[in-house]
Design a protein around this motif. Structure first.
Motif, short mmCIF file in Angstrom:
data_model
loop_
_atom_site.label_atom_id
_atom_site.label_comp_id
_atom_site.label_asym_id
_atom_site.label_seq_id
_atom_site.Cartn_x
_atom_site.Cartn_y
_atom_site.Cartn_z
N CYS A 3 -34.12 -36.05 25.07
CA CYS A 3 -35.31 -36.62 25.72
C CYS A 3 -35.48 -36.08 27.13
O CYS A 3 -36.60 -35.75 27.56
N LYS A 4 -34.37 -35.94 27.84
CA LYS A 4 -34.42 -35.44 29.21
C LYS A 4 -34.91 -33.99 29.27
O LYS A 4 -35.85 -33.67 30.01
N VAL A 5 -34.27 -33.13 28.48
CA VAL A 5 -34.64 -31.72 28.51
C VAL A 5 -36.03 -31.50 27.94
O VAL A 5 -36.82 -30.71 28.46
N PHE A 6 -36.36 -32.23 26.85
CA PHE A 6 -37.67 -32.07 26.23
C PHE A 6 -38.78 -32.52 27.18
O PHE A 6 -39.83 -31.87 27.28
N SER A 7 -38.55 -33.63 27.89
CA SER A 7 -39.57 -34.10 28.84
C SER A 7 -39.73 -33.11 29.99
O SER A 7 -40.85 -32.84 30.44
N ARG A 8 -38.61 -32.56 30.47
CA ARG A 8 -38.70 -31.55 31.52
C ARG A 8 -39.40 -30.31 31.03
O ARG A 8 -40.13 -29.65 31.77
N THR A 9 -39.19 -29.98 29.76
CA THR A 9 -39.89 -28.84 29.18
C THR A 9 -41.39 -29.07 29.17
O THR A 9 -42.17 -28.20 29.56
N LEU A 10 -41.80 -30.26 28.73
CA LEU A 10 -43.23 -30.58 28.68
C LEU A 10 -43.84 -30.59 30.08
O LEU A 10 -44.94 -30.06 30.29
N VAL A 11 -43.13 -31.20 31.04
CA VAL A 11 -43.64 -31.24 32.41
C VAL A 11 -43.74 -29.84 32.98
O VAL A 11 -44.74 -29.47 33.62
N GLY A 12 -42.70 -29.03 32.75
CA GLY A 12 -42.72 -27.66 33.24
C GLY A 12 -43.85 -26.85 32.63
O GLY A 12 -44.56 -26.11 33.33
N LEU A 13 -44.05 -27.00 31.33
CA LEU A 13 -45.15 -26.30 30.67
C LEU A 13 -46.50 -26.76 31.21
O LEU A 13 -47.43 -25.95 31.40
N PHE A 14 -46.64 -28.06 31.44
CA PHE A 14 -47.90 -28.60 31.95
C PHE A 14 -48.24 -27.97 33.30
O PHE A 14 -49.37 -27.55 33.55
N HIS A 15 -47.23 -27.89 34.18
CA HIS A 15 -47.48 -27.30 35.50
C HIS A 15 -47.77 -25.81 35.40
O HIS A 15 -48.63 -25.29 36.13
N GLN A 16 -47.06 -25.13 34.49
CA GLN A 16 -47.31 -23.70 34.33
C GLN A 16 -48.72 -23.44 33.83
O GLN A 16 -49.42 -22.55 34.32
N VAL A 17 -49.15 -24.22 32.85
CA VAL A 17 -50.49 -24.03 32.28
C VAL A 17 -51.56 -24.43 33.29
O VAL A 17 -52.61 -23.80 33.40
N ARG A 18 -51.30 -25.50 34.06
CA ARG A 18 -52.29 -25.96 35.03
C ARG A 18 -52.51 -24.93 36.13
O ARG A 18 -53.61 -24.80 36.68
N GLU A 19 -51.44 -24.20 36.48
CA GLU A 19 -51.56 -23.18 37.52
C GLU A 19 -52.33 -21.96 37.05
O GLU A 19 -52.79 -21.16 37.85
N ARG A 20 -52.47 -21.84 35.75
CA ARG A 20 -53.21 -20.72 35.18
C ARG A 20 -54.31 -21.29 34.29
O ARG A 20 -54.14 -22.29 33.63
N SER A 21 -55.40 -20.63 34.25
CA SER A 21 -56.49 -21.11 33.38
C SER A 21 -56.11 -21.01 31.93
O SER A 21 -56.58 -21.77 31.09
N SER A 22 -55.22 -20.06 31.61
CA SER A 22 -54.71 -19.92 30.25
C SER A 22 -53.37 -19.22 30.32
O SER A 22 -53.03 -18.59 31.32
N LEU A 23 -52.60 -19.34 29.23
CA LEU A 23 -51.31 -18.66 29.17
C LEU A 23 -51.51 -17.16 29.20
O LEU A 23 -52.44 -16.64 28.58
N PRO A 24 -50.68 -16.42 29.88
CA PRO A 24 -50.82 -14.96 29.90
C PRO A 24 -50.56 -14.37 28.54
O PRO A 24 -49.81 -14.90 27.75
N GLU A 25 -51.22 -13.25 28.29
CA GLU A 25 -51.02 -12.57 27.02
C GLU A 25 -49.65 -11.93 26.99
O GLU A 25 -49.19 -11.35 27.96
N VAL A 26 -48.99 -12.06 25.81
CA VAL A 26 -47.62 -11.58 25.68
C VAL A 26 -47.53 -10.08 25.89
O VAL A 26 -46.65 -9.56 26.53
#
Length: 693
Positions: free
Chosen positions: A350-373
Motif C-alpha cells: 500500500c505504501k509503495v503503490f500509493s507513492r507510485t500513484l502520487v509520483g505518477l500524478f505529479h509527473q503527468v501534471r507537470e507535463r500535458s502528456s506523457l513523453p513518447e517512448v
C-alpha cells in the motif's frame, strides 16, 4: 551524480565589484571549475566510449559464467537455510573487476592485449552475474518450487493428494524457467526512457553500483579496488578452509561445530546458539544493524516466550505434541510467521503503490502528456550538467525498438499459454492469460516503486498470485499446485523487470549502452536458467533430508509458501485452536509497527524492529540471528576503531566470508553424492545423558 544546484557565490552588495563584466567572467570561470571538480565524466572525457557490441566481450561472459556459478551456490545455500539474501552487487562488481584486470595484465605482458578493460565492460559483467544469480532467488528453489514437492507436502498435510504436489526434476525446472524468465525483460523495455530520464527515478542500488564501478576505473579507485580484492581473497580462503575443517566433525546427525551449545543445552534445545557459520557472520556485516536486531528479537519473542507457553497447552489447544503437520504446534509456528509476513507485505505494498500513484500524478501534471517512448532529443539544455548531457546523449543513442519488445512479449505469452499447462496441468491457459495481462502493469508498478524506495515487492506479487489463482482453480482441481505455479510465473516476470530497470540506471551512469545492458541481462538470465537448477539439483540429490524441518537445509519458505497455498484454497479449517486469533493479532501488529516506523522521526524509527525480519526466526529459531549479530558487532567495533577502513574494507571482508563458505558447498555436495562421509562426530551431551549411558 545527476543534476546539482550550485550555491550562490557569496558576493554581497557591499563588496560588489564595479566592473560587473569582469565579475561575471570570474563567476563563470569559478562555476566551470566547480563543475569540472564535481564531474565524473570529466575524468573519463578523454576515453572513447566503446560501441554496444564492443562492450559485450567474450572475456566478460567467461568471467560472468564463473561468477554466476559461485554466486548461485551462495544464494542457493542462503535460500535453503534462512531465506535472507543480501545484495551481492558489490561483490559482483568487485570480483568482475579483479578477474578481468588480472586477465588483461597477463595478456598485456605477452603483448596480446587488444581491447582495454572499461567500466562499460565491468557493468556488463555485474549485470550478467546479478541476472543469473537473481534466477536462483526468483526460481523459487527455497520457496514455491520446492513447496510443490511431495517432501514438503508430507510435512504440511497428513495425506496430500496426487494432484497437489509435483516432485522436482531437472528437465521441467529448466523448461519452466526458460518459459517465464524472459518476458519480464520485454515488459519494461519500452519504458526505459520514461523511467530513467523523464521521471529521473533514483534507483539507489543501481546508482550505488554505478558509483562503485566508476570509482574502480579512476586511478585512485583502481588502487583501492586491488586492496579490497586482496582482503576479499584472504577472508575467502579463511572461510573456505574453516568450512572444510568443520566438515571433518559432522559424521552423524547433530554433530560438529554447527551444533555447538555455546549458550547451554537448554538454550540449544530452544534454537539459541552460535553455529560458527562464516556465511551468516558475513551476511550480518552487510545487513543493516536493525535487521539483525529484529531477527534476534523475533527469536526471543517466539522460541524464548511464545512456543514454551503454547507447548504447555498441549491437550487443550492441540492434541499432539508436534506431529510435523499443521494441526500441532507447527501450525502456530508457520501461520503466525505467515501472518507477520503478509501484514508487512500488505503495508509496504500500500505504501509503495500509493507513492507510485502520487509520483505518477505529479509527473503527468507537470507535463500535458506523457513523453513518447521513442522520441530522441539531441537538444542540450543549459540547465543540465556536463555529466547529464553526456549520459543522456549516449543513453538515447542505442534504441531498442518498441515493436521488438511488444511483439516479443506477445509471442512469449502465447508460448507460455501452450507449454505451461503441459508442465502443470492444474494451471490452465486462461489462468496464464490473466497473469500475462496483469503482469506489465505490476512490473511497471514494481519497477517504479523500486526506483523511488529501493524496495522490490516481488514476493508480495507472488503471494497475491497464490491466493487469486489457487482460489480460482479450487481445491478439487489442484488449486495448491496451481497457486504455487502461478506464484512462480508472477515472481519471475516482476523480478526480472525491476532488475533490468536497475541495470538501465547503472548503465546510464557508467555510459554503458542500453542495448548491451539488455543483451547482458538476457545472457545472464539464460545462464541462470541452466546454472541455478543444476546447482539446486546437486543439493537436492546430495542431501536427502533437504527441506525437512531439522535438517542442515530446512528451506523454511518452502513450507510457508505451501501453507499459504493451502490457506488460500481450503480456508482456515486446518488451523489449531486460537491460531487464527493470534494470526489476526500479529498481522495487525506488523501493520502498526511499520506505520510507527514511518511516522516517528528517523532518529527513533531506526530503533524500531522490522516485522518481516522478526517473522523468520518464528519458524527457524535464533541460531543464525546470533551469527548475524556477531557480524554486526564486529563491524560496529571496527567502525569505532577506524571508520574509514571499515567503510572501505567491510564489504570485502563480508563478501570473502560469504563466498568462501558458500563455494565449499560444491565439494561437500560432491563428496555426499559419491558417498564419502566425514570421519569424526563431535557431539555435545548433558551430564545426565553421560551418566545413563
Amino acid at each position: 551524480m545527476g543534476r546539482f544546484d550550485r550555491a550562490e557565490s557569496g558576493h554581497g552588495s557591499e563588496n560588489e565589484p564595479k566592473d560587473k563584466g569582469h565579475a561575471k567572467k570570474d563567476t563563470e570561470e569559478e562555476e566551470e571549475e566547480e563543475d569540472t571538480m564535481m564531474s565524473v565524466e570529466r575524468v573519463f572525457e578523454s576515453k572513447v566510449v566503446p560501441s554496444w557490441r564492443q562492450q559485450l566481450t567474450v572475456r566478460a561472459f567467461v568471467v560472468s559464467f564463473m561468477l554466476s556459478v559461485l554466486f548461485s551456490f551462495i544464494v542457493m545455500k542462503l535460500n535453503l537455510t534462512t531465506g535472507i539474501i543480501p545484495s551481492l552487487n558489490v561483490s559482483a562488481g568487485l570480483l568482475g573487476f579483479f578477474f578481468v584486470k588480472t586477465w588483461t595484465k597477463v595478456f598485456e605482458k605477452t603483448g596480446m592485449l587488444q581491447v582495454p578493460f572499461t567500466r562499460q565492460e565491468n557493468t556488463v559483467i555485474q549485470t550478467c552475474v546479478v541476472a543469473s544469480s537473481g534466477i536462483t532467488f526468483s526460481g523459487g528453489f527455497g520457496s514455491y518450487l520446492l513447496g510443490m514437492s511431495g517432501r514438503i507436502a508430507s510435512q504440511s498435510e497428513s495425506n496430500p493428494g496426487a494432484n497437489d504436489y509435483k516432485d522436482p526434476s531437472l528437465g521441467w525446472i529448466i523448461g519452466f524457467l526458460f518459459i517465464v524468465s524472459f518476458v519480464g525483460l520485454l515488459s519494461v523495455v519500452p519504458l526505459r526512457k520514461i523511467m530513467i530520464i523523464d521521471f529521473e527515478l533514483t534507483y539507489p542500488s543501481g546508482t550505488a553500483t554505478a558509483h562503485l564501478i566508476n570509482s574502480f576505473h579512476t586511478p585512485g579507485g583502481a588502487k583501492l579496488a586491488k586492496k579490497q580484492v586482496t582482503t576479499l581473497g584472504k577472508f575467502f580462503s579463511f572461510s573456505f578452509f574453516w568450512a572444510f575443517f568443520q566438515w571433518f566433525y559432522t559424521a552423524a546427525e547433530d554433530c560438529g561445530f554447527v551444533n555447538f551449545p555455546s549458550l547451554g543445552l537448554t538454550a540449544y534445545e530452544n534454537k539459541f546458539y552460535f553455529d560458527f557459520s562464516a556465511t551468516y557472520v558475513g551476511v550480518g556485516m552487510i545487513c543493516p544493524y536493525i535487521i539483525n536486531i529484529s531477527l534476534l528479537l523475533g527469536g526471543i519473542l517466539s522460541w524464548g516466550l511464545m512456543w514454551p507457553l503454547i507447548e504447555k497447552r498441549e491437550g487443550d489447544w492441540y492434541a499432539k505434541p508436534d506431529p510435523g503437520d499443521m494441526h500441532g504446534i507447527q501450525g502456530y509456528k508457520v501461520f503466525i510467521s505467515i501472518a507477520m509476513i503478509l501484514g508487512d507485505g500488505f503495508y509496504n505494498f500500500c505504501k509503495v503503490f500509493s507513492r507510485t500513484l502520487v509520483g505518477l500524478f505529479h509527473q503527468v501534471r507537470e507535463r500535458s502528456s506523457l513523453p513518447e517512448v521513442g522520441s530522441v532529443s539531441t537538444t542540450r539544455s543549459p540547465l543540465l550538467s556536463f555529466d547529464d548531457q553526456r549520459r543522456m546523449s549516449l543513453f538515447l543513442k542505442d534504441q531498442i525498438p518498441t515493436s521488438f519488445a511488444v511483439g516479443g512479449y506477445i509471442v512469449v505469452a502465447i508460448i507460455a499459454m501452450v507449454s505451461l499447462p503441459q508442465i502443470f496441468p492444474q494451471l490452465k491457459w486462461y489462468h496464464i492469460a490473466v497473469i500475462y495481462l496483469a503482469a506489465p502493469v505490476l512490473a511497471f508498478c514494481n519497477a517504479y516503486g523500486c526506483g523511488l524506495t529501493d524496495s522490490s515487492l516481488v514476493s508480495t506479487y507472488g503471494k497475491l498470485a497464490i491466493f487469486v489463482i489457487g482460489a480460482w482453480a479450487g481445491a478439487s482441481h489442484g488449486g495448491v499446485l496451481a497457486g504455487l505455479a502461478a506464484c512462480g510465473v508472477m515472481m519471475n516476470i516482476v523480478s526480472t523487470a525491476s532488475d533490468l530497470t536497475q541495470d538501465f540506471k547503472t548503465g546510464y551512469l557508467t555510459l554503458a549502452s542500453p542495448r548491451s545492458m539488455f543483451v547482458s541481462q538476457v545472457i545472464g538470465t539464460a545462464m541462470g536458467c541452466v546454472v541455478a537448477p543444476s546447482v539446486f539439483w546437486l543439493f537436492y540429490k546430495a542431501f536427502k533430508d533437504l527441506g525437512l524441518k531439522n535438517s542442515q537445509y530446512p528451506a523454511p519458505y518452502a513450507s510457508i509458501y505451501r501453507s499459504m497455498a493451502i490457506l488460500g484454497v481450503e480456508g482456515f479449517s486446518s488451523l489449531p485452536k486460537h491460531c487464527l486469533t493470534l494470526c489476526y493479532g500479529f498481522f495487525a501488529a506488523a501493520i502498526v509497527i511499520n506505520a510507527i516506523r514511518d511516522l516517528v522521526p528517523k532518529k527513533y524509527s531506526r530503533l524500531i524492529p522490522l516485522p518481516m525480519a522478526m517473522a523468520i526466526p518464528f519458524y527457524l529459531g535464533s541460531y543464525f540471528a546470533i551469527d548475524m549479530c556477531v557480524g554486526s558487532l564486529i563491524l560496529f567495533v571496527w567502525e569505532q576503531i577506524d571508520k574509514t577502513k571499515a567503510d572501505a574494507f567491510g564489504p570485502a571482508v563480508a563478501s570473502g566470508l560469504i563466498c568462501g563458505d558458500g563455494i565449499w558447498t560444491l565439494p561437500s555436495s560432491m563428496l555426499a553424492l559419491v558417498g564419502v562421509k566425514p570421519p569424526i562426530c563431535m557431539k555435545f551431551l548433558s551430564r545426565s545423558e553421560l551418566t545413563t549411558s
